[in-house]
Write an enzyme that holds these catalytic residues in place. Structure first.
Site, PDB file in Angstrom:
ATOM      1  N   PHE A  38       0.855  -1.192   0.000  1.00  0.00           N
ATOM      2  CA  PHE A  38       0.000   0.000   0.000  1.00  0.00           C
ATOM      3  C   PHE A  38       0.886   1.236   0.000  1.00  0.00           C
ATOM      4  O   PHE A  38       1.692   1.427   0.921  1.00  0.00           O
ATOM      5  CB  PHE A  38      -0.880  -0.033   1.251  1.00  0.00           C
ATOM      6  CG  PHE A  38      -1.825   1.131   1.404  1.00  0.00           C
ATOM      7  CD1 PHE A  38      -2.829   1.357   0.480  1.00  0.00           C
ATOM      8  CD2 PHE A  38      -1.746   1.975   2.498  1.00  0.00           C
ATOM      9  CE1 PHE A  38      -3.733   2.400   0.641  1.00  0.00           C
ATOM     10  CE2 PHE A  38      -2.640   3.016   2.677  1.00  0.00           C
ATOM     11  CZ  PHE A  38      -3.639   3.233   1.736  1.00  0.00           C
ATOM     12  N   LEU A  66       1.076   5.010   0.413  1.00  0.00           N
ATOM     13  CA  LEU A  66       0.446   6.241   0.899  1.00  0.00           C
ATOM     14  C   LEU A  66       1.489   7.295   1.244  1.00  0.00           C
ATOM     15  O   LEU A  66       1.446   8.414   0.746  1.00  0.00           O
ATOM     16  CB  LEU A  66      -0.421   5.931   2.122  1.00  0.00           C
ATOM     17  CG  LEU A  66      -1.006   7.125   2.883  1.00  0.00           C
ATOM     18  CD1 LEU A  66      -1.938   7.921   1.969  1.00  0.00           C
ATOM     19  CD2 LEU A  66      -1.737   6.665   4.138  1.00  0.00           C
ATOM     20  N   GLU A  76       4.591   9.719   1.574  1.00  0.00           N
ATOM     21  CA  GLU A  76       5.512  10.364   0.648  1.00  0.00           C
ATOM     22  C   GLU A  76       6.567  11.127   1.450  1.00  0.00           C
ATOM     23  O   GLU A  76       6.378  11.366   2.654  1.00  0.00           O
ATOM     24  CB  GLU A  76       4.760  11.311  -0.283  1.00  0.00           C
ATOM     25  CG  GLU A  76       3.745  10.603  -1.163  1.00  0.00           C
ATOM     26  CD  GLU A  76       3.046  11.548  -2.141  1.00  0.00           C
ATOM     27  OE1 GLU A  76       3.391  12.754  -2.150  1.00  0.00           O
ATOM     28  OE2 GLU A  76       2.170  11.073  -2.886  1.00  0.00           O
ATOM     29  N   GLN A 130      16.183  -4.548  30.914  1.00  0.00           N
ATOM     30  CA  GLN A 130      16.654  -4.211  32.253  1.00  0.00           C
ATOM     31  C   GLN A 130      16.728  -5.453  33.139  1.00  0.00           C
ATOM     32  O   GLN A 130      17.670  -5.616  33.921  1.00  0.00           O
ATOM     33  CB  GLN A 130      15.710  -3.174  32.877  1.00  0.00           C
ATOM     34  CG  GLN A 130      16.300  -2.433  34.059  1.00  0.00           C
ATOM     35  CD  GLN A 130      17.413  -1.481  33.653  1.00  0.00           C
ATOM     36  OE1 GLN A 130      17.565  -1.149  32.482  1.00  0.00           O
ATOM     37  NE2 GLN A 130      18.206  -1.058  34.626  1.00  0.00           N
ATOM     38  N   GLU A 166       1.813   3.481  10.504  1.00  0.00           N
ATOM     39  CA  GLU A 166       0.357   3.660  10.419  1.00  0.00           C
ATOM     40  C   GLU A 166      -0.149   4.747  11.366  1.00  0.00           C
ATOM     41  O   GLU A 166      -1.229   4.645  11.956  1.00  0.00           O
ATOM     42  CB  GLU A 166      -0.382   2.333  10.645  1.00  0.00           C
ATOM     43  CG  GLU A 166      -0.009   1.297   9.591  1.00  0.00           C
ATOM     44  CD  GLU A 166      -1.047   0.235   9.408  1.00  0.00           C
ATOM     45  OE1 GLU A 166      -2.244   0.528   9.534  1.00  0.00           O
ATOM     46  OE2 GLU A 166      -0.655  -0.900   9.122  1.00  0.00           O
ATOM     47  N   SER A 197       2.369   7.892  17.478  1.00  0.00           N
ATOM     48  CA  SER A 197       1.599   8.005  18.720  1.00  0.00           C
ATOM     49  C   SER A 197       0.956   9.389  18.843  1.00  0.00           C
ATOM     50  O   SER A 197      -0.162   9.525  19.363  1.00  0.00           O
ATOM     51  CB  SER A 197       2.506   7.748  19.931  1.00  0.00           C
ATOM     52  OG  SER A 197       2.928   6.409  19.967  1.00  0.00           O
TER      53      SER A 197
END
Length: 387
Positions: free
Chosen positions: A125, A127, A129, A338, A365, A368
């Site tokens: 896919f 999308l 750029e 850790q 995608e 955050s």
């Protein structure tokens, strides 16, 4: 009730099957996939043989006819074994194949879906750029209709599966000056003249998954390869991303679970000061936090998948699931390192790989930060509607 967010008996059996497959076929070679930085064609063949590459698509196209809950279960279990293989699977199903199934006409579905859902070809896919990442509406790639052909010029960046895909879904601007309403989607076949695939990215993690830039130089595709209606590309890929975010959340969950499992096993076996480090409260608190957050992430992801299976809008919950699971995955993998101490910083142990793989889930995608914008927008919209 079972410990996996109240799964049905059928879903538990499916989970067991995929877990056994992933533990047997993929996990033993996960470090090799990462180290060699080569696309694992053999793993794709095995996923296809098990029907996992067509898990959510109807049997009429050769798919398994499963639901989205089965899909995220499969993603979680495959990601426990290898984040690279899970990303290949997610990009193929959610991004490369789903848009054709959701927005394609009958002729497009009959032509492209059978090979995709049976794993004979992989999907990708396009999308993102160079100047349109978080700002997906900033698409600069152009498509002009010339007779019976669309002519595309522009580029895409960070495209998963690009170098190995047989079919790609691309976005391009068909009408200048119309903002998001001027963007359309197209189906592009690998090998199309004018399609140039650049050298794959040298990534920090998920190194078995190929990610490449794409360039279009007077690339000509048939007029009938327009996906859906002209100018509908933006709502199409927004809906596509809603589903894709659930799968990336499931991938993050699987990586977090792998890190937790490794940390617990190590804490029980590793001794310091004459006893296992699992006996120390500092380690116990880390394990408690990891266990709690992972289970909470699982409930969010499974709930989002169930919403999608009911045909409900998932925008808000997809973003929540992806945001929370990806950040949990980063915390869990960091804490696992850790707990391993110096050994955690060595490539001889798997937790550093989990940590490197987890980072992409906070970026791909939608970062955050973008997820928080989506969640806030949807929450405020709901508040205004209720006032």
């Amino acid at each position: 009730m079972n410990r996996y967010a109240e799964l049905s008996d059928d879903h538990v059996m499916f989970q067991k099957m995929v877990r056994e497959f992933a533990d047997r076929e993929i996990a033993p070679r996960a470090a090799e996939i990462d180290h060699e930085d080569k696309f694992p064609h053999w793993a794709v063949d095995k996923l296809a043989g098990l029907g996992l590459l067509g898990i959510i698509f109807p049997e009429e196209y050769g798919g398994a006819g499963g639901d989205n809950l089965m899909y995220v279960i499969a993603m979680e279990e495959v990601a426990r074994a290898s984040g690279s293989v899970a990303l290949i699977m997610a990009a193929h199903i959610s991004l490369g194949t789903y848009p054709i199934f959701a927005f394609g006409n009958d002729a497009q579905k009959k032509k492209y879906l059978p090979d995709l859902v049976q794993g004979k070809k992989l999907g990708a896919f396009g999308l993102t750029e160079p100047g349109a990442g978080s700002d997906a509406a900033g698409t600069k790639t152009r498509a002009e209709l010339q007779g019976d052909q669309w002519v595309l010029n522009g580029s895409k960046h960070w495209i998963t599966n690009a170098g190995v895909a047989g079919t790609l879904v691309m976005t391009a601007r068909t009408t200048p000056g119309k903002d998001v309403h001027g963007i359309s989607s197209f189906i592009v076949e690998a090998g199309t003249p004018g399609l140039k695939i650049a050298k794959k990215e040298d990534k920090v993690g998920l190194r078995g998954s190929e990610t490449n830039p794409l360039f279009f130089e007077d690339m000509k595709i048939p007029r009938e390869n327009l996906l859906g209606e002209e100018g509908q590309g933006f709502p199409q890929f927004m809906k596509t991303l809603d589903g894709g975010r659930i799968s990336i959340g499931a991938m993050a969950l699987g990586i977090a679970q792998a890190a937790y499992d490794a940390a617990v096993d190590y804490a029980v076996q590793r001794e310091q000061f004459g006893r296992p480090i699992s006996a120390f409260q500092g380690i116990q608190f880390k394990i408690a936090d990891m266990a709690t957050e992972i289970e909470a992430a699982r409930h969010l992801i499974y709930s989002a998948a169930r919403l999608k299976d009911r045909g409900e809008k998932t925008t808000r919950f997809s973003a929540m699931a992806k945001l929370y699971a990806s950040e949990v995955s980063m915390r869990a993998t960091n804490q696992a390192i850790q707990i391993f101490g110096g050994n955690g910083y060595s490539r001889e142990y798997p937790v550093e790989r989990f940590w490197r793989d987890a980072k992409l889930t906070e970026i791909g995608e939608g970062t955050s930060e973008i997820q928080r914008l989506v969640i806030a927008r949807e929450a405020l919209k709901d508040a205004r509607a209720g006032s």
